[in-house]
Design a protein around this motif. Structure first.
Motif, PDB file in Angstrom:
ATOM      1  N   THR A 221       0.850  -1.207   0.000  1.00 23.88           N
ATOM      2  CA  THR A 221       0.000   0.000   0.000  1.00 23.88           C
ATOM      3  C   THR A 221       0.879   1.248   0.000  1.00 23.88           C
ATOM      4  O   THR A 221       1.471   1.588  -1.006  1.00 23.88           O
ATOM      5  CB  THR A 221      -0.984  -0.018   1.182  1.00 23.88           C
ATOM      6  N   PHE A 222       1.015   1.902   1.143  1.00 26.84           N
ATOM      7  CA  PHE A 222       1.774   3.159   1.155  1.00 26.84           C
ATOM      8  C   PHE A 222       3.244   2.939   0.827  1.00 26.84           C
ATOM      9  O   PHE A 222       3.887   3.778   0.195  1.00 26.84           O
ATOM     10  CB  PHE A 222       1.618   3.891   2.486  1.00 26.84           C
ATOM     11  N   GLY A 223       3.809   1.786   1.240  1.00 25.48           N
ATOM     12  CA  GLY A 223       5.204   1.514   0.935  1.00 25.48           C
ATOM     13  C   GLY A 223       5.455   1.355  -0.558  1.00 25.48           C
ATOM     14  O   GLY A 223       6.553   1.629  -1.043  1.00 25.48           O
ATOM     15  N   PHE A 224       4.435   0.944  -1.292  1.00 22.93           N
ATOM     16  CA  PHE A 224       4.542   0.775  -2.736  1.00 22.93           C
ATOM     17  C   PHE A 224       4.796   2.122  -3.415  1.00 22.93           C
ATOM     18  O   PHE A 224       5.405   2.193  -4.481  1.00 22.93           O
ATOM     19  CB  PHE A 224       3.233   0.168  -3.247  1.00 22.93           C
ATOM     20  N   ARG A 225       4.337   3.213  -2.796  1.00 12.33           N
ATOM     21  CA  ARG A 225       4.491   4.547  -3.386  1.00 12.33           C
ATOM     22  C   ARG A 225       5.863   5.166  -3.126  1.00 12.33           C
ATOM     23  O   ARG A 225       6.303   6.042  -3.861  1.00 12.33           O
ATOM     24  CB  ARG A 225       3.445   5.497  -2.796  1.00 12.33           C
ATOM     25  N   LEU A 226       6.521   4.752  -2.058  1.00 14.64           N
ATOM     26  CA  LEU A 226       7.673   5.486  -1.547  1.00 14.64           C
ATOM     27  C   LEU A 226       8.887   5.552  -2.473  1.00 14.64           C
ATOM     28  O   LEU A 226       9.651   6.512  -2.378  1.00 14.64           O
ATOM     29  CB  LEU A 226       8.069   4.923  -0.183  1.00 14.64           C
ATOM     30  N   PRO A 227       9.119   4.583  -3.380  1.00 17.94           N
ATOM     31  CA  PRO A 227      10.242   4.779  -4.300  1.00 17.94           C
ATOM     32  C   PRO A 227      10.060   5.983  -5.232  1.00 17.94           C
ATOM     33  O   PRO A 227      11.022   6.480  -5.802  1.00 17.94           O
ATOM     34  CB  PRO A 227      10.275   3.469  -5.095  1.00 17.94           C
ATOM     35  N   PHE A 228       8.817   6.437  -5.364  1.00 20.51           N
ATOM     36  CA  PHE A 228       8.521   7.494  -6.330  1.00 20.51           C
ATOM     37  C   PHE A 228       8.117   8.810  -5.675  1.00 20.51           C
ATOM     38  O   PHE A 228       8.393   9.889  -6.210  1.00 20.51           O
ATOM     39  CB  PHE A 228       7.403   7.028  -7.269  1.00 20.51           C
ATOM     40  N   PHE A 229       7.437   8.740  -4.547  1.00 22.21           N
ATOM     41  CA  PHE A 229       6.931   9.936  -3.879  1.00 22.21           C
ATOM     42  C   PHE A 229       7.265   9.873  -2.384  1.00 22.21           C
ATOM     43  O   PHE A 229       7.027   8.856  -1.735  1.00 22.21           O
ATOM     44  CB  PHE A 229       5.407  10.049  -4.020  1.00 22.21           C
ATOM     45  N   GLY A 230       7.805  10.963  -1.854  1.00 24.15           N
ATOM     46  CA  GLY A 230       8.039  11.050  -0.420  1.00 24.15           C
ATOM     47  C   GLY A 230       6.758  11.397   0.322  1.00 24.15           C
ATOM     48  O   GLY A 230       5.717  11.651  -0.287  1.00 24.15           O
ATOM     49  N   PRO A 231       6.795  11.426   1.661  1.00 22.54           N
ATOM     50  CA  PRO A 231       5.570  11.628   2.437  1.00 22.54           C
ATOM     51  C   PRO A 231       4.872  12.950   2.166  1.00 22.54           C
ATOM     52  O   PRO A 231       3.640  13.027   2.207  1.00 22.54           O
ATOM     53  CB  PRO A 231       6.043  11.527   3.893  1.00 22.54           C
TER      54      PRO A 231
END
Length: 317
Positions: A221-231
């Motif tokens: 879920t949220f970890g899937f986004r982190l390589p591309f977008f920071g918090p």
């Protein structure tokens, strides 16, 4: 310009740092608690580089570069005598680091920059060991140093700004992303990492989910986004008003853990709601929404394909 580097502490982290710098075309001298340990670690780094090259994790010629450019010194003093930068990577114990930094400072040239790979200890605390701390700063690589791109660059209050500039340029030459931050205990990486782990542990303690389930949800879920977008980018895309509402819901149930940060509520009160309003924590305009969505979709599809290609991690639950 930094052209020759010493790494003091040639274990897993220090050895990886030495490989990274050697692959940038610079000579690296390593040192450890004894000449025997240093020589054994140099041999390990050579074999490891050969293995990485065979597996196509390192580029062609990498093993030869590591073999030629990394040398082993008989002592810390010998290693640091004629270099432009020393990176300390000894165990995370203040007394050991202080003793090592004193030896480095006494033997190195006055203009030699000195960095520490500490992961949590304040750079100002470590700087107490140095008679001239203007040339000292934190250079915190992540594990494994060979493959993680980000590096925290942490000056203390007395660090010469030119030292920061030189280190960031070196990291760029090494293919790393040097990010300069303020000196606080834990820096950025570990304050975020341990905040996440604390809440994950509470969820397991409270019986909400198993460790396996928490890991699976975080990854997918949220970890899937982190390589591309920071918090902050993620919050701006979702909408800061949405975040504010969620904080109020969470805060009602867990008031000691989920009070909305002032920096969030202030922006919402000002109408800075993220991408949809053209300003939030970042300044992405609504006109770029289609471009942003297209990038997001392409990135997430590529990540899904990569995960399918390499398969699940060999972790047992």
């Amino acid at each position: 310009m930094i052209s020759r580097v010493a790494v003091v502490g040639s274990g897993y982290m220090g050895g990886g740092i030495a490989q990274v710098i050697a692959l940038s075309g610079r000579d690296v001298v390593i040192a450890d608690v004894s000449a025997e340990v240093t020589e054994a670690n140099r041999e390990r780094l050579r074999k490891e580089a050969h293995d990485f090259e065979e597996r196509r994790l390192f580029p062609p010629g990498a093993a030869e570069a590591v073999r030629e450019r990394i040398t082993a010194a008989a002592s810390i003093e010998e290693a640091v005598a004629e270099v432009d930068l020393v990176e300390e990577a000894v165990p995370e114990i203040v007394e050991i680091k202080h003793d090592t930094l004193r030896r480095i400072a006494a033997a190195a040239r006055p203009e030699t920059l000195i960095g520490s790979n500490t992961s949590t200890i304040s750079i100002a605390v470590l700087a107490e060991a140095l008679p001239d701390a203007r040339r000292f700063l934190g250079i915190h690589f992540s594990n494994p140093a060979t493959f993680i791109p980000g590096v925290e660059v942490i000056p203390h209050a007395g660090t010469d700004p030119d030292a920061v500039r030189q280190v960031v340029e070196l990291l760029d030459d090494c293919g790393k992303t040097g990010v300069t931050i303020t000196d606080v205990t834990g820096f950025v990486l570990n304050r975020l990492q341990y905040a996440l782990f604390s809440e994950a542990a509470r969820l397991v303690e409270e019986g909400v989910a198993s460790a396996e389930s928490v890991d699976r949800i975080a990854r997918t879920t949220f970890g899937f986004r982190l390589p591309f977008f920071g918090p902050f980018a993620i919050a701006d895309i979702a909408g800061l008003d949405v975040y504010d509402f969620c904080y109020r819901s969470l805060g009602a149930e867990y008031p000691e853990r989920f009070a909305a940060p002032d920096i969030l509520t202030e922006r919402v009160a000002e109408g800075a709601l993220g991408v949809k309003s053209g300003r939030g924590f970042l300044a992405t305009s609504p006109e770029r929404t289609a471009e942003l969505v297209a990038y997001r979709d392409r990135a997430y599809a590529a990540m899904t394909a990569l995960l399918a290609e390499i398969g699940p991690a060999p972790v047992d639950y």
